[in-house]
Structure formats: C-alpha cells, structure tokens
Design a protein around this motif. Structure first.
Motif, short mmCIF file in Angstrom:
data_model
loop_
_atom_site.label_atom_id
_atom_site.label_comp_id
_atom_site.label_asym_id
_atom_site.label_seq_id
_atom_site.Cartn_x
_atom_site.Cartn_y
_atom_site.Cartn_z
N ASP A 115 0.82 -1.22 0.00
CA ASP A 115 0.00 0.00 0.00
C ASP A 115 0.85 1.26 0.00
OD1 ASP A 115 1.04 -0.26 2.52
OD2 ASP A 115 -0.82 0.19 3.60
N LEU A 116 2.02 1.19 -0.62
CA LEU A 116 2.95 2.31 -0.57
C LEU A 116 3.01 3.07 -1.90
CD1 LEU A 116 6.01 0.72 1.27
CD2 LEU A 116 4.20 2.12 2.25
N VAL A 117 3.22 4.36 -1.77
CA VAL A 117 3.67 5.20 -2.89
C VAL A 117 5.07 5.66 -2.49
CG1 VAL A 117 3.24 7.25 -4.27
CG2 VAL A 117 1.30 5.98 -3.31
N VAL A 118 6.05 5.18 -3.20
CA VAL A 118 7.44 5.48 -2.86
C VAL A 118 7.92 6.67 -3.67
CG1 VAL A 118 9.83 4.62 -2.90
CG2 VAL A 118 7.95 3.10 -2.22
N VAL A 119 8.43 7.67 -2.99
CA VAL A 119 9.04 8.83 -3.68
C VAL A 119 10.52 8.84 -3.31
CG1 VAL A 119 6.93 10.17 -3.80
CG2 VAL A 119 8.36 10.40 -1.80
N GLY A 120 11.35 9.00 -4.32
CA GLY A 120 12.79 8.97 -4.10
C GLY A 120 13.40 10.35 -4.13
N ARG A 121 14.66 10.38 -3.77
CA ARG A 121 15.41 11.63 -3.70
C ARG A 121 15.63 12.25 -5.08
NH1 ARG A 121 20.51 10.54 0.32
NH2 ARG A 121 19.94 11.99 1.99
N ARG A 122 15.74 13.58 -5.09
CA ARG A 122 16.14 14.29 -6.32
C ARG A 122 17.26 15.26 -5.98
NH1 ARG A 122 12.13 18.35 -9.38
NH2 ARG A 122 12.60 19.59 -7.52
N PHE A 123 18.39 15.08 -6.66
CA PHE A 123 19.53 15.98 -6.53
C PHE A 123 19.60 16.88 -7.76
CE2 PHE A 123 20.86 12.29 -3.95
CZ PHE A 123 21.20 12.93 -2.77
N GLN A 124 19.96 18.12 -7.53
CA GLN A 124 20.12 19.08 -8.62
C GLN A 124 21.58 19.16 -9.02
OE1 GLN A 124 17.72 20.86 -10.26
NE2 GLN A 124 19.32 21.63 -11.60
N LEU A 125 21.85 18.96 -10.32
CA LEU A 125 23.21 19.07 -10.82
C LEU A 125 23.51 20.49 -11.28
CD1 LEU A 125 23.47 15.81 -12.98
CD2 LEU A 125 24.25 16.17 -10.62
N ALA A 126 24.76 20.87 -11.21
CA ALA A 126 25.20 22.17 -11.71
C ALA A 126 25.14 22.19 -13.24
CB ALA A 126 26.62 22.46 -11.24
N ASP A 127 25.11 23.38 -13.79
CA ASP A 127 25.29 23.50 -15.23
C ASP A 127 26.72 23.10 -15.57
OD1 ASP A 127 22.71 24.46 -15.57
OD2 ASP A 127 23.33 26.55 -15.33
N GLY A 128 26.87 22.42 -16.66
CA GLY A 128 28.22 22.01 -17.03
C GLY A 128 28.19 20.87 -18.03
N PRO A 129 29.34 20.52 -18.56
CA PRO A 129 29.40 19.47 -19.58
C PRO A 129 29.15 18.08 -19.00
CG PRO A 129 31.61 20.18 -18.97
CD PRO A 129 30.66 21.10 -18.27
N VAL A 130 28.64 17.21 -19.84
CA VAL A 130 28.42 15.80 -19.51
C VAL A 130 29.25 14.96 -20.46
CG1 VAL A 130 26.72 13.94 -19.41
CG2 VAL A 130 26.08 16.26 -18.68
N ASP A 131 29.95 13.99 -19.92
CA ASP A 131 30.76 13.08 -20.73
C ASP A 131 29.85 11.99 -21.29
OD1 ASP A 131 32.56 11.34 -21.86
OD2 ASP A 131 34.01 11.47 -20.22
N ARG A 132 29.22 12.29 -22.43
CA ARG A 132 28.26 11.37 -23.02
C ARG A 132 28.89 10.05 -23.45
NH1 ARG A 132 23.35 13.56 -24.49
NH2 ARG A 132 23.15 15.75 -23.88
N GLU A 133 30.07 10.12 -24.00
CA GLU A 133 30.72 8.91 -24.48
C GLU A 133 31.02 7.95 -23.33
OE1 GLU A 133 30.98 7.94 -27.61
OE2 GLU A 133 29.80 9.75 -27.93
N ARG A 134 31.42 8.50 -22.20
CA ARG A 134 31.68 7.63 -21.06
C ARG A 134 30.40 6.97 -20.57
NH1 ARG A 134 35.42 9.00 -15.76
NH2 ARG A 134 35.26 6.92 -14.79
N LEU A 135 29.31 7.72 -20.55
CA LEU A 135 28.05 7.16 -20.09
C LEU A 135 27.51 6.09 -21.04
CD1 LEU A 135 26.19 10.31 -18.72
CD2 LEU A 135 27.22 8.45 -17.40
N ARG A 136 28.01 6.06 -22.26
CA ARG A 136 27.58 5.02 -23.19
C ARG A 136 28.11 3.64 -22.81
NH1 ARG A 136 25.12 6.02 -27.94
NH2 ARG A 136 24.70 8.20 -28.45
N TYR A 137 29.24 3.61 -22.10
CA TYR A 137 29.78 2.30 -21.76
C TYR A 137 29.85 2.04 -20.26
CZ TYR A 137 34.32 4.63 -21.01
OH TYR A 137 35.33 5.45 -20.57
N GLU A 138 29.65 3.09 -19.42
CA GLU A 138 29.61 2.87 -17.98
C GLU A 138 28.94 4.04 -17.30
OE1 GLU A 138 33.26 2.87 -15.85
OE2 GLU A 138 33.95 4.79 -16.66
N PHE A 139 28.30 3.76 -16.14
CA PHE A 139 27.78 4.86 -15.34
C PHE A 139 28.87 5.34 -14.40
CE2 PHE A 139 25.98 6.76 -11.58
CZ PHE A 139 25.08 7.66 -12.11
N SER A 140 29.10 6.64 -14.39
CA SER A 140 30.09 7.22 -13.50
C SER A 140 29.66 8.63 -13.12
CB SER A 140 31.47 7.27 -14.16
OG SER A 140 32.37 8.00 -13.36
#
Length: 300
Positions: A115-140
C-alpha cells in the motif's frame, strides 16, 4: 516483479538520451525485470532518431503522440501507463539520470508493503558538460556535473521531525520525476487527470487521490535521481500553475487543497522571491492547524 518505467518527453532529446543510457545500466537480480516506455509528446527535435540509434540492451517501447491542445505530462503518462505490463510502475522525468541501483531500490522499498507510494530523492546538478561517451559504456558520477543542491523535501521533514507519512501535506510531495506505485493502484485510481495541462500539480493531485484511497507515501533516500537542469520560474509557468490550482481546488472540496497557494511566492517570477522551503513550512503549518493537530510548530 516486472517494473515498468514511464517517461514523458517533449523536445528534450539530449537529456532523454542520458536518462535512457543510465537506465540501460540497471543492476537487477533474476527476480526482477524492467521495461522502459517513452511517450514522445510531439517532439520536433529528432527524439525519434535518437531513440532508434540507442545501443541495444534496453527493453524500450517508444510511443509518439502528435502535439495537440490536450498534450501534457498527465496525458503522456497515461499513454505510457496504457502500455505498461509491469507490476510496479516507476514514474520518471526525461531530464533525470539514475545510478545502476535505481530500479532495484524502488523494488526493495515496495517489499515493505503493498500500500505504498514510494518517492525517491532528487539531486540538482550544476550547469556544465556531460561526458556522453563515457556514459555510453559505464555509469560514473565523474561523467556528470557536480551536485549543487539536495532534495527540497528533506529540510521540511527535518523541521517537523517526521517521515513523509507524518506530514498532513504528504500527498503534495508525490513528484513524478521519481516515484513508484503498484500498477493496480494507479489503475484503480484512474491514472493522471488529463485536465491538468501545462506545468504543475498533476502529480500532487494524483497523490491526493491515492492517499484518500488509503495508500501511504514513503520517502526513500536510496532510489535517487540527478536532475540535469531546472528551468527558472517564468510568467508562463506561473499562469499554468495558477490555472491548474484553480482546477484542483474546484475538483476537490477540501480546504487543504486551497492551502497550496502558499507556494505562489516561490513560483511567481514577479513575487518576493521567497524560497520553497519557507513556503512548504507555511503550507504544512496551515494544514496542521486545519486538521487540529496540537504540535503546529516545526522543531528548532
């Protein structure tokens, strides 16, 4: 348990790609499986081509819905729910990135009860670049900008020294950017109300109905999302929020719904610029007074 992840998307191709890449890295045991349902709400930015070019490994259903006056997050999520086959529905926004344990933690939280509605945490990231290529082969986390702000609900819980279910206003904090509930409960409640068009409150109204049906909101710190960007308050969003609040108020004859006006100073770009924390404290205090709860003041 099979998990259905429902994501509405409208012209957020780059952010959605990162979201889907992170979902492709989920670590689920043999007792769990997951499908991802993306409802494209009429995008014109090449979202369809991006989805088609994603690497294999994700059980993905892509639904395209042409843009119309009825378009909105409530309708898009309902279209996703209609496609969902999972026992558990995880609601996620397109501009969130998640760690590999995200879905497993949502499933683990629901092991505490049906009977639960689970809500999880939300963190706000700064503006800045994302290493898309790295995220294609691993989460970091090194591939992402740094976290600049934690979840805005936590100071409210700390102020009142309680868990989420202890707030009179708990239903307001069902944020569909990171929440989960069993599909049977969503179906019984009728899903999202598609009369909410534009920005704001369609998820809170669902939370209101689910709690009135006897479900309990549970704030879980482990299934976290990392928000890639946040649009500032704007006159358009303010007007949409006010319109949706008026509809919410007309639909439910309950004074506590009206008390959500406490958030207007944080939403109105022409207002005093008051923070959401102060608004949330006023909202909960007013709701406690309305309910006749004796301890109406937050802890120091």
């Amino acid at each position: 348990m099979r998990i259905s992840v429902v994501i509405p998307a409208y012209c957020v191709r780059d952010a959605l790609e990162l979201c889907l890449l992170s979902l492709a890295r989920q670590s689920l045991d043999a007792e769990h499986s997951a499908e991802v349902i993306v409802v494209d709400d009429g995008s014109t930015d090449g979202t369809d081509r991006m989805v088609a070019a994603l690497p294999a490994g994700l059980d993905l259903c892509y639904v395209y819905e042409p843009r119309s006056p009825a378009s909105g997050r409530a309708r898009a999520r309902n279209l996703g729910l209609a496609q969902a086959a999972g026992d558990l529905v995880v609601l996620l926004d397109a501009d969130q990135v998640v760690a590999p344990t995200f879905l497993a933690e949502h499933a683990r939280a629901h092991a505490q009860g049906d009977d639960l509605v689970v809500v999880g945490r939300r963190f706000q990231l700064a503006d800045g670049p994302v290493d898309r290529e790295r995220l294609r082969y691993e989460f970091s986390f090194e591939a992402l900008p740094p976290v600049i702000r934690g979840d805005e609900r936590e100071p409210v819980l700390e102020a009142f020294d309680c868990d989420l279910a202890g707030l009179e206003t708990a239903w307001h904090y069902l944020w569909a950017c990171n929440a989960s509930v069993r599909r049977s409960h969503l179906t019984a409640a009728g899903g999202f109300d598609e009369a909410f068009v534009g920005w704001g409150l369609e998820d809170a109204e669902l939370g209101f109905r689910l709690t009135r049906r006897g479900l309990h909101l549970h704030y879980a710190t482990e299934p976290a999302v990392y928000h890639l960007h946040r649009a500032p308050a704007s006159p358009v969003r303010h007007r949409q929020w006010r319109r949706n609040l008026a509809y919410f108020t007309a639909k439910h004859d309950d004074l506590v719904v009206v008390l959500q006006r406490a958030f207007e100073p944080a939403i109105d770009p022409a207002g005093p610029g008051q923070g959401r924390h102060e608004c949330a404290l006023r909202f909960e205090l007013a709701a406690r007074a309305l309910a006749g709860r004796h301890r109406a003041a937050p802890v120091a």
